[in-house]
Design an enzyme around this catalytic site. Structure first.
Site, PDB file in Angstrom:
ATOM      1  N   ASN A   9      30.039  20.185 -27.068  1.00 61.31           N
ATOM      2  CA  ASN A   9      29.982  18.611 -27.271  1.00 61.31           C
ATOM      3  C   ASN A   9      31.417  18.250 -28.023  1.00 61.31           C
ATOM      4  O   ASN A   9      31.548  18.888 -28.906  1.00 61.31           O
ATOM      5  CB  ASN A   9      28.818  18.306 -28.160  1.00 61.31           C
ATOM      6  CG  ASN A   9      27.489  18.638 -27.720  1.00 61.31           C
ATOM      7  OD1 ASN A   9      26.980  18.403 -26.654  1.00 61.31           O
ATOM      8  ND2 ASN A   9      27.204  19.620 -28.696  1.00 61.31           N
ATOM      9  N   HIS A  46      34.832  30.341 -26.143  1.00 60.19           N
ATOM     10  CA  HIS A  46      34.387  29.547 -24.780  1.00 60.19           C
ATOM     11  C   HIS A  46      34.308  28.345 -25.077  1.00 60.19           C
ATOM     12  O   HIS A  46      34.795  27.397 -24.191  1.00 60.19           O
ATOM     13  CB  HIS A  46      33.219  30.441 -24.524  1.00 60.19           C
ATOM     14  CG  HIS A  46      32.538  29.784 -23.252  1.00 60.19           C
ATOM     15  ND1 HIS A  46      32.736  30.224 -21.840  1.00 60.19           N
ATOM     16  CD2 HIS A  46      31.806  28.564 -23.099  1.00 60.19           C
ATOM     17  CE1 HIS A  46      32.201  29.441 -20.744  1.00 60.19           C
ATOM     18  NE2 HIS A  46      31.537  28.454 -21.777  1.00 60.19           N
ATOM     19  N   GLU A  47      33.376  27.814 -26.238  1.00 60.71           N
ATOM     20  CA  GLU A  47      33.311  26.443 -26.489  1.00 60.71           C
ATOM     21  C   GLU A  47      34.518  25.631 -26.985  1.00 60.71           C
ATOM     22  O   GLU A  47      34.697  24.644 -26.346  1.00 60.71           O
ATOM     23  CB  GLU A  47      32.272  26.336 -27.135  1.00 60.71           C
ATOM     24  CG  GLU A  47      30.696  26.912 -27.366  1.00 60.71           C
ATOM     25  CD  GLU A  47      30.339  26.839 -25.751  1.00 60.71           C
ATOM     26  OE1 GLU A  47      30.457  25.703 -25.317  1.00 60.71           O
ATOM     27  OE2 GLU A  47      29.620  27.616 -25.183  1.00 60.71           O
ATOM     28  N   HIS A  50      36.763  24.852 -23.914  1.00 59.03           N
ATOM     29  CA  HIS A  50      36.049  23.618 -23.111  1.00 59.03           C
ATOM     30  C   HIS A  50      36.542  22.352 -23.425  1.00 59.03           C
ATOM     31  O   HIS A  50      36.557  21.461 -22.510  1.00 59.03           O
ATOM     32  CB  HIS A  50      34.490  23.647 -23.338  1.00 59.03           C
ATOM     33  CG  HIS A  50      33.570  24.393 -22.291  1.00 59.03           C
ATOM     34  ND1 HIS A  50      33.847  24.445 -20.921  1.00 59.03           N
ATOM     35  CD2 HIS A  50      32.534  24.979 -22.330  1.00 59.03           C
ATOM     36  CE1 HIS A  50      33.063  24.907 -20.234  1.00 59.03           C
ATOM     37  NE2 HIS A  50      32.033  25.528 -21.301  1.00 59.03           N
ATOM     38  N   GLU A  61      32.826  25.836 -15.857  1.00 56.42           N
ATOM     39  CA  GLU A  61      32.280  26.992 -16.400  1.00 56.42           C
ATOM     40  C   GLU A  61      33.088  28.145 -16.101  1.00 56.42           C
ATOM     41  O   GLU A  61      33.367  29.082 -16.728  1.00 56.42           O
ATOM     42  CB  GLU A  61      30.934  27.126 -16.123  1.00 56.42           C
ATOM     43  CG  GLU A  61      30.161  25.869 -16.775  1.00 56.42           C
ATOM     44  CD  GLU A  61      30.254  26.000 -18.314  1.00 56.42           C
ATOM     45  OE1 GLU A  61      30.735  27.089 -18.914  1.00 56.42           O
ATOM     46  OE2 GLU A  61      29.583  25.212 -19.056  1.00 56.42           O
TER      47      GLU A  61
END
Ligand code: TRP
Ligand code: ZN
Length: 870
Positions: free
Chosen positions: A271, A303-304, A307, A326
């Site tokens: 988010n 990873h987050e 993003h 992804e």
């Protein structure tokens, strides 16, 4: 309750409406949370269309259009949609305002999608389609809006009120309430929306970007856990620095928040500006986390964070394009991990996962291309295929065009598509333009499923000194893939040849396999070479290449590429396991022991030796043998382990003791993994069985410098494998010590579920009754049920079918509690194809039973339909 017909990629059409801004006011309450959503809407085209909003499990209170209240006769509403007919705004020009008031019940939300409670805290999970459980909205990733979010709650219980973006206002309200308002200036799809409220401990830090902007970093954890957030914070700063260095990508808001919660369906969620994490991927200290926990936390934080560019700034046009974000982000986090640690070992671990799990998925009833074409429940497509194979596809691209062009392609991708919702084709087109490489055939990797099988043959001509390699490729042919085309496959390899002094020399090459069958000729090859194929695992394929043992040993000892050295060893071990499953009298060769002895005395990196010593898993080998008996496979692996343990006992023990000594001198992850793989073998022998108990005792003797979860857990795992006499005492010691630490108790449940004992089913029943067991916490459910099905193959595949029955019974309960978790746990039951008929029958029996459940969720229905049609 939800739509029960599938959607198709081919049916995509852009939205008829845009939403430029969302103004949310959320008043939190356990049972009755009120959501006021003010939408600024415009028509996206000239045609007259109804405005159809998604909404599920929400109670509509009121709607106004341009400040006029609508009566119930003016709109249509059902379980999944709210429709405002076109007639309502046929006359509106430009932007119009819709205000929708709804109520939701977070306390009853055990599916953990939308707004729910994790312990005392409120939190949200909107990907993929959870926002529709908060309010009526155009819940699709190509509808992008800026958001203002005002969160209101009781100040004592919820001192922290968080949402996306920057904080713009806050204050006290009547009756002990307070509010905080957030504004996120970056237009985003609603799946990136987040809201959290609770009473946390807060770890703060800051990061100065390369252009000199200061970013506040905040990690929120349950009270009392502050010190356990340090590693996550360090990982975050490393990730931010890495993305600047490697991709020139900086963070864009003034604040980056991470919240750790105990109730979460997946690993973590990116988010915008407010990541929500499963606490398992945040909390760590040296007592309670293992070395792999530390590694995984760093990887998931990265990873987050990554993003933010690959996913948020450039997002997906529709959910069929999930791998756009992804696959690419997994590739980026793998690159990061490889840079932070041993790149050889990181690569090996990625490949192990792919071979053991993704290959099975790609051969099972739910097989799909990395860009699926048909979806019933989107949550079913957060798969190893989309993530891990997706990352392999990006890696192949990187291999084919080279690092420099890849970077140019990334730059161009952001230049073209920043702020947009795009497709996998758009990504490949950017890569193609930047590298001037024709990637049209390469795109087939996005539309074909199944692991390609590559058959290899070789010819050496002594007279002309030419060496020819012939490669042929075949993707699986099925009803839904009648005529698979040849893929564009990079094959890296090494030719091993003795040089003039007789020493082995190697030469590297890269071939581009683009045809069904292709012959590659190498000239001036002085003698017949030994070929090490698929260096770095350059493509996600299965190889069939008849190489004799001698050649494999040569590769193990002489290949330059560490992956090839490791893989040759695995091929050898797989061939022995296969032989053992069909031939009880097969005598394992002494050469294997010699080679293990050589390994154990080599000067290689400890972590790498540990990987070489690790046998291929049950799952990996099961995928390579047609109609295998699971019992025979378990036995074969055990036989091979004992053979190695006996044969190499002396060196295993010496290495074990040496590593134990080294461990005392410093904290070395690789040395610990070498030590613990030695322990795995040694504890199979009666003469050294007690080592595991000693190691456990040492790691729990109360001296701080010895306390180590990696060592404790390794010792327990060994004891569980052989159902050691000491196990019961150790497990209750462990339970007493850790009963108040949720994440460690998950490990305790997992070990319990993996004990190889005939009484395992009685034991499982007792565990389900344990006061700390609950199906409502996904980590807990997985730690018992998942660990049994995945880590206890002997009893999961028990010939009476009792293992399958146990799993099915738990899935039936989870079907109503948490469909996402139920659907993930069913994987080992639907992948029945590799097993002998008697087991297939037992597995299918359970699937049929589940298929008949009343109120079967779409999640399970989609998988069961596929499995039973197979
Ligand atoms: N996008 C998340 C990731 O980083 C995946 C994810 C987190 C997710 N929670 C989810 C997907 C819940 C579906 C449902 O990979
Ligand atoms: Zn992701």
């Amino acid at each position: 309750m939800t739509d029960s017909s599938p959607r198709f990629l081919s049916d995509y059409s852009p939205s008829d409406f845009n939403i430029s801004h969302v103004n949310l006011t959320v008043t939190l309450d356990d049972k009755n949370t009120q959501v006021v959503s003010e939408l600024l809407v415009t028509k996206a085209n000239e045609s007259l269309c109804d405005l159809v909003l998604n909404g599920e499990h929400v109670k509509l209170i009121s709607i106004t259009l341009e400040n006029q209240a609508l009566s119930a006769q003016q709109y249509e509403i059902n379980d999944t949609h709210l429709t405002l007919p076109s007639s309502l705004f046929s006359k509106t020009q430009g932007e119009f305002k819709v205000v929708i008031v709804t109520e939701v019940n977070p306390e009853e939300n055990t599916a953990l999608e939308g707004l729910f409670k994790s312990g005392e805290a409120f939190c949200t999970q909107c990907e993929a389609e959870g926002f529709r459980r908060i309010t009526y909205y155009l819940d699709r990733p190509d509808v992008m809006a800026t958001f203002t979010t005002k969160v209101i709650a009781n100040k004592v219980n919820y001192p922290y009120l968080l949402a996306n973006g920057n904080k713009i206002d806050s204050g006290d309200l009547a009756e002990g309430m307070h509010f905080v308002t957030w504004y996120d200036p970056f237009p985003k799809p609603c799946y990136l929306f987040a809201l959290v409220a609770g009473n946390f401990d807060l770890l703060t830090d800051s990061f100065t970007t390369s252009s000199g902007r200061e970013v506040n970093l905040e990690i929120f954890v349950d009270q009392g856990n502050l010190h356990k957030a340090e590693h996550a914070m360090t990982s975050l700063k490393k990730s931010m620095a890495w993305d600047e260095q490697v991709y020139g990508l900086e963070y864009d808001l003034d604040i980056y928040m991470i919240v750790a919660v105990d109730f979460f369906n997946m690993g973590a969620m990116e988010n915008k500006g407010l990541n929500v994490f499963n606490s398992k991927y945040v909390l760590a200290d040296s007592d309670c986390a293992t070395d792999s926990d530390y590694f995984n936390i760093e990887a998931v934080i990265a990873h987050e964070y990554f993003h933010n560019w690959t996913g948020n700034r450039v997002t997906c046009r529709d959910w069929f394009q999930l791998s756009l974000k992804e696959g690419l982000t997994v590739f980026r986090d793998q690159q990061f991990s490889a840079d932070m640690h041993s790149s050889a070992v990181t690569r090996i671990q990625n490949v192990r996962l792919l071979r053991a799990q993704q290959f099975a998925e790609d051969a099972g009833p739910m097989a799909h291309p990395i860009r699926p074409t048909k979806v019933l429940e989107m949550n079913n497509f957060y798969t190893l295929t989309v993530y891990e194979k997706g990352a392999e596809v990006i890696r192949m691209l990187h291999t084919l065009i080279g690092a420099e062009n890849f970077r140019k392609g990334m730059d161009l991708y952001f230049k073209r598509y920043d702020g947009m919702a795009v497709t996998c084709d758009d990504f490949i087109d950017a890569m193609s333009s930047a590298s001037a490489k024709d990637l049209s055939q390469f795109k087939l990797w996005y539309s074909q499923f199944g692991t390609p099988q590559i058959n290899v043959s070789e010819v050496y001509d002594t007279l002309t000194k030419t060496y020819q390699l012939t490669l042929s490729q075949q993707s699986p042919v099925t009803k839904s893939q009648l005529d698979p085309k040849a893929l564009h496959i990079p094959i890296k390899l090494e030719l091993l040849l003795p040089d003039s002094e007789g020493k082995m020399a190697s030469k590297s090459h890269m071939l581009e396999l683009t045809e069904q069958e292709q012959t590659f000729t190498f000239n001036d090859v002085t003698t017949k070479p030994i070929t090490a194929l698929l260096a770095d695992f350059s493509a996600p394929v299965k190889l069939t290449f008849e190489q004799d043992e001698q050649s494999l040993y040569t590769i193990i000892n002489h290949a330059q590429n560490s992956f090839c050295r490791w893989d040759a060893g695995q091929q050898l071990l797989i061939s022995y396991i296969k032989r053992l499953t069909i031939d009880n009298d097969f005598v394992l060769p002494q050469a294997l022991i010699n080679s293990i002895d050589t390994l154990l005395t080599s000067k290689n990196e400890h972590a790498f030796i540990a990987e070489q010593l690790q046998l291929p898993s049950f799952d990996e080998v099961a995928g390579l043998i047609d109609k295998v008996s699971p019992q025979r496979l378990v036995e074969a692996i055990k036989k091979l382990s004992i053979f190695i343990a006996k044969g190499a006992q002396e060196n295993l023990l010496r290495t074990y003791q040496y590593c134990q000594e080294q461990g005392r001198l410093g904290n070395n992850v690789g040395t610990r993994s070498l030590k613990n793989i030695c322990l795995q073998y040694l504890s199979l022998l009666t003469t050294s069985q007690s080592l595991a108990q000693k190691q456990y005792d040492l790691a729990n003797n109360g001296l701080v410098q010895n306390e180590n979860m990696t060592d404790s857990l390794a010792a327990l795992t060994c004891a569980a494998k052989i159902n050691a006499e000491s196990l019961t005492n150790q497990l209750s010691h462990f339970e007493n010590k850790w009963q108040d630490t949720t994440l460690v108790m998950d490990k305790w449940f997992a070990i319990n579920a993996s004990v190889e004992t005939e009484t395992i089913f009685e034991h499982l029943d007792q565990l389900m009754e344990h006061p700390l067991f609950t199906l409502k916490n996904p980590n807990r459910a997985r730690s018992l049920i998942g660990a049994f099905a995945m880590n206890n193959p002997k009893y999961f595949h028990c010939p009476t079918g009792r293992g399958y029955e146990f799993l099915a019974a738990q899935i039936a309960k989870l079907n109503t509690i948490n469909p996402q978790v139920a659907s993930r746990l069913i994987t080992p039951l639907i992948q029945f194809k590799s097993f002998e008929a008697s087991h297939q029958i037992l597995m299918k029996e359970q699937l049929v039973k589940l298929h008949n459940l009343p109120e079967l969720s779409n999640d399970l229905k989609e998988k069961l339909d596929a499995a039973l049609a197979d």
